[in-house]
Write a protein that holds these residues in place. Structure first.
Motif: not given
Ligand SMILES: C[S@@+](CC[C@H](N)C(=O)[O-])C[C@H]1O[C@@H](n2cnc3c(N)ncnc32)[C@H](O)[C@@H]1O
Length: 256
Positions: A145, A148, A174, A177-178, A195, A249, A251
């Motif tokens: 991200d 940040t 970004r 975050r998506e 994270e 990030v 996932n």
């Protein structure tokens, strides 16, 4: 990418891979633990660069499995191949990850790490991951991200300006975050988020990873002001301790 850009990218990727903080998020801490590819399985790393993670994955799947690296850069694929000659379960393919050259359901697991930030259509890559992973298979996506991103000298307006220019140089700054939304829209379930902070502790390491000097030079050229270069000189001379950081990030999800 031209040869000079590929050379720069290769030096940067090798340097980053050697940093303890980067190795932590890639191996023991997060990505490979989340993927957990069983021995004998077929796994892929999309946007594999020099193939560091493909070789790590090949140790997990063993000689009876397959670890496949995909990258659009032929020069990086060739470097990855020549560094992997001793690894029997490793393959490298030059392709655009928005159009994977795999049959549907071929893969048991798949990952993409710091590459969706560059591609034209990240959602298409997620759809391709969904198509090529078999039911029950796991995927892991790790992306920064860039909102940040900070250069330690954050009280200084120039540091904030340079951090903003660098961050906005990415096609999808970004996308970290998506990821949750993109994974869900592609059809994945059991989405888990973690994270990791990617930090560089010195001027030299910050410059290799985050290109501070070149960004300051670009700003000086664009604005016609010497101020970014004065700031850069002060930063470089300041005791060599400069910390830059960005949040990655990560996932993990499963195909139902
Ligand atoms: C920041 S590097 C990350 C490399 C690797 N994942 C790692 O962790 O070291 C991004 C990589 O994505 C590749 N790449 C960018 N766009 C791509 C695309 N559309 N298809 C395939 N590879 C792509 C680049 O060539 C580069 O090797």
């Amino acid at each position: 990418m031209d040869a000079a850009a590929v050379g720069k990218m290769a030096r940067c990727l090798a340097f980053m891979d050697s940093l303890p903080g980067f190795q932590r998020y890639k191996t023991s801490m997060l990505i490979l633990e989340m993927m957990d590819p069983p021995r004998g399985s077929i796994t892929a790393d999309l946007g594999c660069g020099l193939g560091f993670d493909v070789r790590r994955l090949s140790r997990l799947v063993g000689p009876e499995g397959r670890a496949i690296g995909v990258d659009s850069s032929l020069a990086l694929i060739e470097s990855a191949r020549s560094a992997s000659e001793e690894f029997p379960a490793v393959e490298f393919v030059q392709a655009d990850i928005q159009n994977l050259p795999f049959a549907s359901g071929l893969l048991h697991s798949c990952k993409v790490d710091r590459t969706l930030q560059h591609v034209e259509r990240p959602a298409v890559v997620l759809n391709e991951m969904f198509r090529t992973v078999r039911p029950g298979g796991r995927v892991v996506c790790a992306e920064p991200d860039w909102g940040t991103f900070a250069i330690e000298d954050a009280g200084h307006a120039m540091a904030r300006q340079i951090a903003a220019i660098w961050s906005e140089s990415f096609r999808n700054p970004r996308v970290g975050r998506e990821l949750g939304k993109l994974l869900e829209e592609a059809g994945f379930v059991n989405i888990q988020v973690q994270e990791a902070l990617l930090a560089t502790p010195s001027f030299e390491s910050s410059d290799v990873v985050f290109d501070i000097a070149l960004t300051a030079l670009r700003l000086a050229e664009r604005s016609g002001s010497e101020e970014p270069l004065v700031w850069l000189t002060e930063l470089r001379e300041r005791d060599r301790r400069v910390c830059c950081s960005v949040t990655l990030v990560i996932n993990c999800a499963r195909k139902p």
